[in-house]
Motif scaffolding. Sequence first.
Motif, short mmCIF file in Angstrom:
data_model
loop_
_atom_site.label_atom_id
_atom_site.label_comp_id
_atom_site.label_asym_id
_atom_site.label_seq_id
_atom_site.Cartn_x
_atom_site.Cartn_y
_atom_site.Cartn_z
N LYS A 154 -8.99 -7.50 -1.35
CA LYS A 154 -10.17 -6.64 -1.42
C LYS A 154 -9.88 -5.14 -1.37
N LEU A 155 -8.73 -4.76 -0.84
CA LEU A 155 -8.52 -3.33 -0.57
C LEU A 155 -8.39 -2.48 -1.82
N ARG A 156 -7.87 -3.04 -2.91
CA ARG A 156 -7.80 -2.24 -4.13
C ARG A 156 -9.20 -1.91 -4.62
N ALA B 155 0.82 -1.22 0.00
CA ALA B 155 0.00 0.00 0.00
C ALA B 155 0.85 1.26 0.00
N SER C 284 -7.74 -8.49 3.16
CA SER C 284 -7.00 -7.25 2.95
C SER C 284 -6.41 -7.20 1.55
N SER D 219 -10.83 0.62 -2.36
CA SER D 219 -10.29 1.98 -2.52
C SER D 219 -10.75 2.63 -3.81
#
Length: 333
Positions: free
Chosen positions: A94-96, A66, A91, A99
């Motif tokens: 899924k985080l991309r 990140a 994490s 965001s």
Amino acid sequence: MQTLTIHDAIGQAIAEEMRRDPSVMMFGEGVATKRGDLLQEFGNKRIRNTPLAEGIIAGAAVGASAMGMRPVIDLLFAPFLTLAMDELVNSAGKLRYLSGGQFKFPLVAMAMTGTGWAVGAQHNHNLEAWFVHSPGLKVVMPSTAADFKGMMKTAIRDDNPVLFFVEMAMTYETGEVPNGEHLVPLGRAAVRRTGSDITLISYGKTVRACEKATSLLAEKGVFAEVIDLRSLKPLDEDAILASVRKTGRVLVVHEANRMCGVGAEVAAIVAEKAFDALKAPVLRLTSPDVPAPSSYPLELAFAPQADAIMAAAESLLVQSTNKAEPALAVNAG
């Protein structure tokens, strides 16, 4: 061309990417010990051992990615991935998306898998289908030294998290690897043998068993095509369907157990998109739905071998000729 072990092909790929891009780093369980040449060249700020704490290793990799780094982490044995599922699935995967594409999460998580070292069930469990099923993750499982190098380089450059599985029994096998820059795209299968009578679809070291079975079948006048998926997600549907439409018979072989395995997805794709080309139902040959044994002879009985693949292929040929009611799935054990 150069001849390298798979271990060295992976190391060469990582070294080349670290020279090319200062944001690439490697940490994990024993990496500085196993890859002393990388430690000597790049120092302990970019190559370092970690405690045996898989969740922390994966969580640190997500945070590093990140912040603009491209970490490669080694979690040793595939069952240890269960201790990092939150970090990798909830994490990294899924985080991309969460965001809205504002952040990238480029990381490679390595783990060894498969029979061959008699390490027992807690160190040997083919979990690749779990991660194929997880949105946001890419999954690769090559079978040749050249692909290990080329796919590792591509995985490191990818802006998404990649699970990179290494068959432990293949680690010190040797193979030819192109000199210089060598990239293998994710999402593209390889045709290892061409044939017209039946398609054998596999990945990892069972590709070797399929190739051996192909030679045995050829002695009987049966010509099998071998498709090495090598990239499980993204999956090369075009290569699968093109071969199926040519041969009309499909045998999917993998060492993971059958229930909800990669072979089930391949069978579904063929049934949905090439049903009219089939001369017999799709057949899956897998390991049994039990934990992997610790005994080496039992491991050989547990995983699909060439003789079982040949027998399964011959049964498909008989089914398509006699129009008999088939068995839809078999176990190697």
